[in-house]
Design a protein around this motif. Sequence first.
Motif, PDB file in Angstrom:
ATOM      1  N   PRO A 214      62.153  40.784  49.383  1.00  0.00           N
ATOM      2  CA  PRO A 214      62.236  41.463  50.722  1.00  0.00           C
ATOM      3  C   PRO A 214      60.993  40.529  51.468  1.00  0.00           C
ATOM      4  O   PRO A 214      61.078  41.033  52.661  1.00  0.00           O
ATOM      5  CB  PRO A 214      61.954  42.761  50.529  1.00  0.00           C
ATOM      6  N   VAL A 215      60.152  40.019  50.917  1.00  0.00           N
ATOM      7  CA  VAL A 215      59.120  39.406  51.919  1.00  0.00           C
ATOM      8  C   VAL A 215      58.915  37.793  51.320  1.00  0.00           C
ATOM      9  O   VAL A 215      59.608  37.452  50.253  1.00  0.00           O
ATOM     10  CB  VAL A 215      57.666  40.141  51.656  1.00  0.00           C
ATOM     11  N   SER A 216      58.222  37.148  52.137  1.00  0.00           N
ATOM     12  CA  SER A 216      58.024  35.694  51.691  1.00  0.00           C
ATOM     13  C   SER A 216      57.172  35.708  50.207  1.00  0.00           C
ATOM     14  O   SER A 216      56.495  36.687  49.800  1.00  0.00           O
ATOM     15  CB  SER A 216      57.005  35.121  52.618  1.00  0.00           C
ATOM     16  N   CYS A 217      57.739  34.672  49.347  1.00  0.00           N
ATOM     17  CA  CYS A 217      57.170  34.805  48.054  1.00  0.00           C
ATOM     18  C   CYS A 217      57.024  33.288  47.340  1.00  0.00           C
ATOM     19  O   CYS A 217      57.778  32.589  47.636  1.00  0.00           O
ATOM     20  CB  CYS A 217      57.904  35.654  47.010  1.00  0.00           C
ATOM     21  N   TYR A 218      56.135  33.334  46.437  1.00  0.00           N
ATOM     22  CA  TYR A 218      56.229  32.210  45.456  1.00  0.00           C
ATOM     23  C   TYR A 218      56.633  32.543  44.237  1.00  0.00           C
ATOM     24  O   TYR A 218      56.513  33.859  43.857  1.00  0.00           O
ATOM     25  CB  TYR A 218      54.664  31.841  45.251  1.00  0.00           C
ATOM     26  N   LEU A 219      57.188  31.733  43.430  1.00  0.00           N
ATOM     27  CA  LEU A 219      57.701  32.190  42.082  1.00  0.00           C
ATOM     28  C   LEU A 219      56.281  31.512  41.279  1.00  0.00           C
ATOM     29  O   LEU A 219      55.851  30.791  41.356  1.00  0.00           O
ATOM     30  CB  LEU A 219      58.964  31.187  41.606  1.00  0.00           C
ATOM     31  N   GLY A 220      56.227  32.586  40.071  1.00  0.00           N
ATOM     32  CA  GLY A 220      55.138  32.464  39.179  1.00  0.00           C
ATOM     33  C   GLY A 220      55.196  33.020  37.884  1.00  0.00           C
ATOM     34  O   GLY A 220      56.279  33.779  37.768  1.00  0.00           O
ATOM     35  N   GLU A 221      54.562  32.239  37.246  1.00  0.00           N
ATOM     36  CA  GLU A 221      54.560  32.855  35.603  1.00  0.00           C
ATOM     37  C   GLU A 221      53.292  33.471  35.534  1.00  0.00           C
ATOM     38  O   GLU A 221      52.134  33.256  35.999  1.00  0.00           O
ATOM     39  CB  GLU A 221      54.467  31.571  34.704  1.00  0.00           C
ATOM     40  N   LYS A 222      53.289  34.428  34.357  1.00  0.00           N
ATOM     41  CA  LYS A 222      52.247  35.186  34.351  1.00  0.00           C
ATOM     42  C   LYS A 222      51.296  34.228  33.619  1.00  0.00           C
ATOM     43  O   LYS A 222      51.326  33.634  32.471  1.00  0.00           O
ATOM     44  CB  LYS A 222      52.584  36.361  33.076  1.00  0.00           C
ATOM     45  N   ALA A 223      49.871  34.404  34.083  1.00  0.00           N
ATOM     46  CA  ALA A 223      48.778  33.454  33.731  1.00  0.00           C
ATOM     47  C   ALA A 223      48.112  34.291  32.302  1.00  0.00           C
ATOM     48  O   ALA A 223      47.852  35.590  32.383  1.00  0.00           O
ATOM     49  CB  ALA A 223      47.762  33.195  34.682  1.00  0.00           C
ATOM     50  N   GLU A 224      47.761  33.560  31.258  1.00  0.00           N
ATOM     51  CA  GLU A 224      47.343  34.157  30.284  1.00  0.00           C
ATOM     52  C   GLU A 224      45.723  33.801  29.829  1.00  0.00           C
ATOM     53  O   GLU A 224      44.789  34.574  29.572  1.00  0.00           O
ATOM     54  CB  GLU A 224      47.918  33.850  28.891  1.00  0.00           C
ATOM     55  N   ASP A 225      45.154  32.397  30.176  1.00  0.00           N
ATOM     56  CA  ASP A 225      44.173  31.968  30.040  1.00  0.00           C
ATOM     57  C   ASP A 225      43.679  31.177  31.264  1.00  0.00           C
ATOM     58  O   ASP A 225      44.274  30.987  32.263  1.00  0.00           O
ATOM     59  CB  ASP A 225      43.983  31.244  28.670  1.00  0.00           C
ATOM     60  N   ASP A 226      42.435  30.798  31.212  1.00  0.00           N
ATOM     61  CA  ASP A 226      41.881  29.645  32.294  1.00  0.00           C
ATOM     62  C   ASP A 226      42.796  28.563  32.259  1.00  0.00           C
ATOM     63  O   ASP A 226      43.372  28.125  31.097  1.00  0.00           O
ATOM     64  CB  ASP A 226      40.437  29.442  31.893  1.00  0.00           C
ATOM     65  N   THR A 227      42.983  27.819  33.385  1.00  0.00           N
ATOM     66  CA  THR A 227      43.908  26.825  33.640  1.00  0.00           C
ATOM     67  C   THR A 227      43.346  25.993  34.280  1.00  0.00           C
ATOM     68  O   THR A 227      42.664  26.231  35.646  1.00  0.00           O
ATOM     69  CB  THR A 227      45.295  27.222  33.917  1.00  0.00           C
ATOM     70  N   ASP A 228      43.870  24.681  34.476  1.00  0.00           N
ATOM     71  CA  ASP A 228      43.630  23.796  35.644  1.00  0.00           C
ATOM     72  C   ASP A 228      44.754  23.653  36.683  1.00  0.00           C
ATOM     73  O   ASP A 228      44.696  23.041  37.586  1.00  0.00           O
ATOM     74  CB  ASP A 228      43.662  22.554  34.862  1.00  0.00           C
TER      75      ASP A 228
END
Length: 266
Positions: free
Chosen positions: A142-156
């Motif tokens: 219902p609002v503007s959004c990004y698709l994202g995957e759940k983060a587990e660890d530090d990442t680049d």
Amino acid sequence: LQGEHFRRGAFLHAADDQFDAGAIVLLAAGQGMRMRPLTQTVPKPLIRVNGSTLIETVIHGLRERGVQEICVVTGYLKEQFHFLKETYSGVTLVENQDYMEKNNISSLYAAREMLGGADCFICEADLYVRDNQVFELAGGCPVSCYLGEKAEDDTDDWVFQTEGKRIIGISKGGKGDFCMTGISCWKKKDALHIRKALEKAYLTEGSGNLFWDEVVDRELNRIHVAVCTVAHGSITEVDTPEQLRRLERTLQNSVFPKDAGKEEGR
């Protein structure tokens, strides 16, 4: 759970009208330096995986959702994208003449007139989309959004910091609640807001090093942007030859609900 959070009205703000994408921007101008030597003669979005170019897996998913008008921003080896206009009705090509000197802020700036006239998707073109339902999921927010995957660890990779499902920060690398997938969708009023912020930022000295998502990050206290969670593996951004090989191995050894690489009547 992926669509339920939005359908149950869990946001503080009421939903706008049903998402109706009237503008699609695919960012395809980059040189793909981390993919060398594969990109010495072929733009990264035109690398083939499982019988389809990366960019066409995105186009197929958008078409399945009913989207017809698609703007592809080109730059590096731009002439190789001309076949898209012949293959898909409704595809237009816009040239980013600054792709050599500036970051991807220049690609969205080149297509800025697409922003603010209607709801829109903004997508990277170097994605392998395995589940076309991600576009339906994004459009159902219902609002503007990004698709994202759940983060587990530090990442680049690019990550989102969130409060609930609302994005309160976007940054490259480090800790985050979700990882960016390269697909976002924008309500008309927010797309117009981003366009104005983009135009202002682009005329500022030193802006050439910016990613367009950094412009969004600066505006998060003024617009409501959420993260919509997608299943791991439904969207894969391909940045290096090793990531490409890993994706190819995964496709050989697994079964996924949707095979984006093969569409009838392309």
